[in-house]
Write a protein that holds these residues in place. Sequence first.
Motif, PDB file in Angstrom:
ATOM      1  N   TYR A   1       2.536   1.555  -3.478  1.00  0.00           N
ATOM      2  CA  TYR A   1       1.515   1.900  -4.470  1.00  0.00           C
ATOM      3  C   TYR A   1       1.192   3.398  -4.390  1.00  0.00           C
ATOM      4  O   TYR A   1       1.136   4.093  -5.401  1.00  0.00           O
ATOM      5  CB  TYR A   1       0.263   1.055  -4.225  1.00  0.00           C
ATOM      6  N   LYS A   2       1.006   3.885  -3.181  1.00  0.00           N
ATOM      7  CA  LYS A   2       0.708   5.304  -2.974  1.00  0.00           C
ATOM      8  C   LYS A   2       1.870   6.175  -3.462  1.00  0.00           C
ATOM      9  O   LYS A   2       1.654   7.184  -4.140  1.00  0.00           O
ATOM     10  CB  LYS A   2       0.428   5.577  -1.497  1.00  0.00           C
TER      11      LYS A   2
ATOM     12  N   LYS B   1       0.295   4.984 -13.212  1.00  0.00           N
ATOM     13  CA  LYS B   1      -1.080   4.484 -13.327  1.00  0.00           C
ATOM     14  C   LYS B   1      -1.047   2.962 -13.305  1.00  0.00           C
ATOM     15  O   LYS B   1      -0.159   2.334 -13.878  1.00  0.00           O
ATOM     16  CB  LYS B   1      -1.721   4.938 -14.643  1.00  0.00           C
ATOM     17  N   ASN B   2      -2.047   2.388 -12.673  1.00  0.00           N
ATOM     18  CA  ASN B   2      -2.169   0.936 -12.601  1.00  0.00           C
ATOM     19  C   ASN B   2      -2.706   0.422 -13.934  1.00  0.00           C
ATOM     20  O   ASN B   2      -3.787   0.803 -14.369  1.00  0.00           O
ATOM     21  CB  ASN B   2      -3.109   0.560 -11.452  1.00  0.00           C
TER      22      ASN B   2
ATOM     23  N   ASP C   1       0.818  -1.216   0.000  1.00  0.00           N
ATOM     24  CA  ASP C   1       0.000   0.000   0.000  1.00  0.00           C
ATOM     25  C   ASP C   1       0.852   1.266   0.000  1.00  0.00           C
ATOM     26  O   ASP C   1       0.567   2.215  -0.729  1.00  0.00           O
ATOM     27  CB  ASP C   1      -0.961   0.004   1.192  1.00  0.00           C
TER      28      ASP C   1
ATOM     29  N   THR D   1       1.861   6.249  -7.277  1.00  0.00           N
ATOM     30  CA  THR D   1       0.770   7.059  -7.826  1.00  0.00           C
ATOM     31  C   THR D   1       1.016   8.546  -7.594  1.00  0.00           C
ATOM     32  O   THR D   1       0.670   9.364  -8.449  1.00  0.00           O
ATOM     33  CB  THR D   1      -0.601   6.635  -7.259  1.00  0.00           C
TER      34      THR D   1
ATOM     35  N   TYR E   1      -4.046  -2.289 -14.569  1.00  0.00           N
ATOM     36  CA  TYR E   1      -5.288  -3.018 -14.357  1.00  0.00           C
ATOM     37  C   TYR E   1      -6.434  -2.124 -13.881  1.00  0.00           C
ATOM     38  O   TYR E   1      -7.445  -2.623 -13.412  1.00  0.00           O
ATOM     39  CB  TYR E   1      -5.081  -4.132 -13.324  1.00  0.00           C
ATOM     40  N   GLY E   2      -6.258  -0.810 -13.954  1.00  0.00           N
ATOM     41  CA  GLY E   2      -7.283   0.108 -13.443  1.00  0.00           C
ATOM     42  C   GLY E   2      -7.221   0.138 -11.929  1.00  0.00           C
ATOM     43  O   GLY E   2      -6.175   0.404 -11.360  1.00  0.00           O
ATOM     44  N   ASP E   3      -8.335  -0.172 -11.283  1.00  0.00           N
ATOM     45  CA  ASP E   3      -8.384  -0.170  -9.822  1.00  0.00           C
ATOM     46  C   ASP E   3      -8.085  -1.534  -9.208  1.00  0.00           C
ATOM     47  O   ASP E   3      -8.075  -1.679  -7.992  1.00  0.00           O
ATOM     48  CB  ASP E   3      -9.764   0.293  -9.335  1.00  0.00           C
ATOM     49  N   LYS E   4      -7.857  -2.554 -10.044  1.00  0.00           N
ATOM     50  CA  LYS E   4      -7.641  -3.908  -9.531  1.00  0.00           C
ATOM     51  C   LYS E   4      -6.164  -4.161  -9.239  1.00  0.00           C
ATOM     52  O   LYS E   4      -5.285  -3.544  -9.811  1.00  0.00           O
ATOM     53  CB  LYS E   4      -8.096  -4.949 -10.560  1.00  0.00           C
ATOM     54  N   THR E   5      -5.937  -5.102  -8.341  1.00  0.00           N
ATOM     55  CA  THR E   5      -4.599  -5.657  -8.120  1.00  0.00           C
ATOM     56  C   THR E   5      -4.716  -7.169  -8.265  1.00  0.00           C
ATOM     57  O   THR E   5      -5.811  -7.726  -8.180  1.00  0.00           O
ATOM     58  CB  THR E   5      -4.029  -5.289  -6.738  1.00  0.00           C
TER      59      THR E   5
END
Length: 124
Positions: free
Chosen positions: A81-82, A90-91, A78, A85, A93-97
Amino acid sequence: MKITTFNPQIITKDAESIVGLFEALGFEKQHNPKGIGELNVEGIRMQDDNGFYLDISSPQINLPQDITVIRMNVDDFDEAYKLLTLHGFKNFYGDKTVKTNSSESALMISPSGFAINLIQHKSK
């Protein structure tokens, strides 16, 4: 956050030919889990006699070409990731992990286009 592993990774639909090339260069398979996450990824970890690592991942998605990324394992997904970003990543997979019983990961793309496969392995 602590980085625990940092090495190149190739994401491909043709893992066998890439494994063959790197075996010819002196690398050996160390680990080869299959069926990882929703994308049913085959993950191959290779190492040479100098201690260099290479990861090859083959997800069951239609890739137009191979993607070379940096694999970065961390002790706090987490937080990492923060941080990424906040730096404009950008991920993919969008909002998925991608979550399994033992890990969580996300393919993070920088504003300039390079990618980091962010992973945290979790103790059982």
